[in-house]
Motif scaffolding. Structure first.
Motif, mmCIF file in Angstrom:
data_model
loop_
_atom_site.group_PDB
_atom_site.id
_atom_site.type_symbol
_atom_site.label_atom_id
_atom_site.label_comp_id
_atom_site.label_asym_id
_atom_site.label_seq_id
_atom_site.Cartn_x
_atom_site.Cartn_y
_atom_site.Cartn_z
ATOM 1 N N GLY A 56 84.071 75.868 26.649
ATOM 2 C CA GLY A 56 83.529 75.507 27.948
ATOM 3 C C GLY A 56 83.269 74.019 28.045
ATOM 4 O O GLY A 56 83.672 73.236 27.192
ATOM 5 N N ASP A 57 82.573 73.640 29.109
ATOM 6 C CA ASP A 57 82.248 72.224 29.286
ATOM 7 C C ASP A 57 80.929 71.905 28.577
ATOM 8 O O ASP A 57 80.288 72.778 27.991
ATOM 9 C CB ASP A 57 82.213 71.857 30.769
ATOM 10 N N VAL A 58 80.531 70.651 28.614
ATOM 11 C CA VAL A 58 79.325 70.237 27.892
ATOM 12 C C VAL A 58 78.069 70.895 28.451
ATOM 13 O O VAL A 58 77.111 71.125 27.703
ATOM 14 C CB VAL A 58 79.163 68.702 27.844
ATOM 15 N N TYR A 59 78.060 71.208 29.711
ATOM 16 C CA TYR A 59 76.901 71.856 30.312
ATOM 17 C C TYR A 59 76.768 73.291 29.789
ATOM 18 O O TYR A 59 75.665 73.760 29.515
ATOM 19 C CB TYR A 59 76.998 71.832 31.841
ATOM 20 N N TYR A 60 77.894 73.945 29.654
ATOM 21 C CA TYR A 60 77.911 75.301 29.096
ATOM 22 C C TYR A 60 77.473 75.269 27.632
ATOM 23 O O TYR A 60 76.677 76.094 27.190
ATOM 24 C CB TYR A 60 79.310 75.902 29.245
ATOM 25 N N GLN A 61 77.983 74.309 26.897
ATOM 26 C CA GLN A 61 77.610 74.176 25.490
ATOM 27 C C GLN A 61 76.119 73.860 25.356
ATOM 28 O O GLN A 61 75.447 74.395 24.470
ATOM 29 C CB GLN A 61 78.450 73.090 24.827
ATOM 30 N N ALA A 62 75.599 73.022 26.234
ATOM 31 C CA ALA A 62 74.174 72.699 26.197
ATOM 32 C C ALA A 62 73.329 73.939 26.472
ATOM 33 O O ALA A 62 72.289 74.138 25.837
ATOM 34 C CB ALA A 62 73.851 71.595 27.197
ATOM 35 N N SER A 63 73.780 74.781 27.384
ATOM 36 C CA SER A 63 73.015 76.002 27.647
ATOM 37 C C SER A 63 73.109 76.950 26.453
ATOM 38 O O SER A 63 72.152 77.661 26.150
ATOM 39 C CB SER A 63 73.442 76.669 28.949
ATOM 40 N N ALA A 64 74.237 76.934 25.751
ATOM 41 C CA ALA A 64 74.351 77.729 24.523
ATOM 42 C C ALA A 64 73.385 77.199 23.464
ATOM 43 O O ALA A 64 72.770 77.977 22.725
ATOM 44 C CB ALA A 64 75.783 77.708 23.994
ATOM 45 N N MET A 80 71.774 70.774 14.673
ATOM 46 C CA MET A 80 71.452 69.370 14.967
ATOM 47 C C MET A 80 71.805 68.484 13.780
ATOM 48 O O MET A 80 72.381 67.403 13.959
ATOM 49 C CB MET A 80 69.960 69.211 15.260
ATOM 50 N N GLU A 81 71.449 68.929 12.587
ATOM 51 C CA GLU A 81 71.750 68.144 11.387
ATOM 52 C C GLU A 81 73.246 67.868 11.278
ATOM 53 O O GLU A 81 73.653 66.767 10.919
ATOM 54 C CB GLU A 81 71.288 68.880 10.126
ATOM 55 N N ALA A 82 74.033 68.867 11.590
ATOM 56 C CA ALA A 82 75.489 68.740 11.445
ATOM 57 C C ALA A 82 76.137 67.986 12.596
ATOM 58 O O ALA A 82 77.156 67.325 12.394
ATOM 59 C CB ALA A 82 76.115 70.137 11.326
ATOM 60 N N ALA A 83 75.559 68.061 13.784
ATOM 61 C CA ALA A 83 76.312 67.600 14.954
ATOM 62 C C ALA A 83 75.625 66.586 15.865
ATOM 63 O O ALA A 83 76.271 66.060 16.762
ATOM 64 C CB ALA A 83 76.704 68.819 15.793
ATOM 65 N N ALA A 84 74.359 66.291 15.654
ATOM 66 C CA ALA A 84 73.633 65.444 16.610
ATOM 67 C C ALA A 84 74.262 64.074 16.810
ATOM 68 O O ALA A 84 74.190 63.516 17.904
ATOM 69 C CB ALA A 84 72.172 65.295 16.193
ATOM 70 N N THR A 85 74.889 63.536 15.791
ATOM 71 C CA THR A 85 75.480 62.195 15.937
ATOM 72 C C THR A 85 76.838 62.231 16.622
ATOM 73 O O THR A 85 77.333 61.181 17.035
ATOM 74 C CB THR A 85 75.624 61.493 14.571
ATOM 75 N N THR A 86 77.428 63.412 16.768
ATOM 76 C CA THR A 86 78.785 63.483 17.319
ATOM 77 C C THR A 86 78.903 64.269 18.620
ATOM 78 O O THR A 86 79.921 64.144 19.300
ATOM 79 C CB THR A 86 79.757 64.103 16.293
ATOM 80 N N VAL A 87 77.906 65.065 18.965
ATOM 81 C CA VAL A 87 78.019 65.860 20.190
ATOM 82 C C VAL A 87 77.993 64.963 21.412
ATOM 83 O O VAL A 87 77.544 63.821 21.364
ATOM 84 C CB VAL A 87 76.898 66.926 20.313
ATOM 85 N N ASP A 88 78.445 65.510 22.512
ATOM 86 C CA ASP A 88 78.386 64.811 23.788
ATOM 87 C C ASP A 88 76.937 64.408 24.066
ATOM 88 O O ASP A 88 76.002 65.154 23.730
ATOM 89 C CB ASP A 88 78.899 65.756 24.885
ATOM 90 N N PRO A 89 76.727 63.253 24.674
ATOM 91 C CA PRO A 89 75.361 62.819 24.970
ATOM 92 C C PRO A 89 74.540 63.850 25.747
ATOM 93 O O PRO A 89 73.334 63.977 25.524
ATOM 94 C CB PRO A 89 75.558 61.542 25.792
ATOM 95 N N TYR A 90 75.163 64.594 26.629
ATOM 96 C CA TYR A 90 74.419 65.592 27.398
ATOM 97 C C TYR A 90 73.813 66.644 26.467
ATOM 98 O O TYR A 90 72.663 67.053 26.647
ATOM 99 C CB TYR A 90 75.313 66.247 28.453
ATOM 100 N N ILE A 91 74.570 67.076 25.470
ATOM 101 C CA ILE A 91 74.065 68.068 24.513
ATOM 102 C C ILE A 91 72.964 67.438 23.664
ATOM 103 O O ILE A 91 71.940 68.072 23.397
ATOM 104 C CB ILE A 91 75.208 68.631 23.647
ATOM 105 N N LEU A 92 73.150 66.189 23.257
ATOM 106 C CA LEU A 92 72.106 65.481 22.521
ATOM 107 C C LEU A 92 70.832 65.428 23.371
ATOM 108 O O LEU A 92 69.725 65.628 22.850
ATOM 109 C CB LEU A 92 72.569 64.069 22.149
ATOM 110 N N GLY A 93 70.986 65.187 24.659
ATOM 111 C CA GLY A 93 69.823 65.174 25.548
ATOM 112 C C GLY A 93 69.074 66.493 25.536
ATOM 113 O O GLY A 93 67.840 66.524 25.534
ATOM 114 N N ARG A 94 69.802 67.584 25.508
ATOM 115 C CA ARG A 94 69.156 68.900 25.453
ATOM 116 C C ARG A 94 68.433 69.084 24.126
ATOM 117 O O ARG A 94 67.350 69.676 24.073
ATOM 118 C CB ARG A 94 70.182 70.012 25.656
#
Length: 147
Positions: A56-64, A80-94
Motif C-alpha cells: 500500500g501507500d505510506v498512509y496505509y503503512q502508517a496505519s498498520a 522502529m529499531e530496524a526501520a526508523a532511519t529508512t522509512v518514509d518520513p510520514y511513517i516516522l512521524g507516526r
C-alpha cells in the motif's frame, strides 16, 4: 472442527487477505482493525508484513504501524529499531507520535526509554526537507522528550 469454528477461520482469512491484497485502503484498514479485535497474533503478523513488504501507500503503512503499536508495542519498537532511519518520513512521524502519546503510560516506560534514543538517531539522519513534512510530529516528540 465445528461449523462455527470453520466460519470464524474463514472470516479471519478473509480479513487477512483484504488487509494484504489491498484494493481499497479504507477497506483494507478496516479489515486490519477488525482482525486486531478478533485475533491479535494474526493482526500482528499482517501489520508487520504490510510494513516490511511496503504494501500500500505510506498512509496505509502508517496505519498498520498504529495497529501494530496498539496490539504489540514491543514488536513495534523492534520494527522502529530496524526501520526508523529508512522509512518514509510520514511513517516516522507516526512513530514519533505514538511514542510521545505513550509517555505517561507506566507499563510502557521501558519501551519508551528504548524508543526515544533510536528515534532521535532517526531524526538526526533525516534532511530538513523530510523533517518539514512531519514538523508537527517532530515538535510534539521534542516537547514530550526535550533533549
Amino acid at each position: 472442527m465445528t461449523k462455527t469454528d470453520a466460519s470464524v477461520l474463514n472470516e479471519l482469512s478473509r480479513l487477512e487477505k483484504q488487509a494484504i491484497v489491498v484494493e481499497d485502503f479504507d477497506e483494507g484498514g478496516d479489515a486490519l482493525q477488525a482482525l486486531a479485535k478478533l485475533d491479535k497474533a494474526r493482526a500482528r503478523e499482517v501489520a508487520l508484513r504490510i510494513l516490511r513488504e511496503e504494501i500500500g501507500d505510506v498512509y496505509y503503512q502508517a496505519s498498520a504501524f498504529d495497529v501494530l503499536y496498539g496490539i504489540s508495542a514491543p514488536d513495534a519498537v523492534r520494527y522502529m529499531e530496524a526501520a526508523a532511519t529508512t522509512v518514509d518520513p510520514y511513517i516516522l512521524g507516526r512513530m514519533l507520535t505514538e511514542i510521545a502519546v505513550d509517555s505517561g503510560y507506566i507499563e510502557h516506560q521501558a519501551l519508551v526509554a528504548k524508543a526515544v534514543p533510536l528515534l532521535r538517531r532517526a531524526l538526526a539522519s533525516r534532511t530538513t526537507k523530510e523533517l518539514s513534512a512531519i514538523e508537527a510530529s517532530v515538535k510534539h516528540f521534542d516537547e514530550t522528550y526535550p533533549a
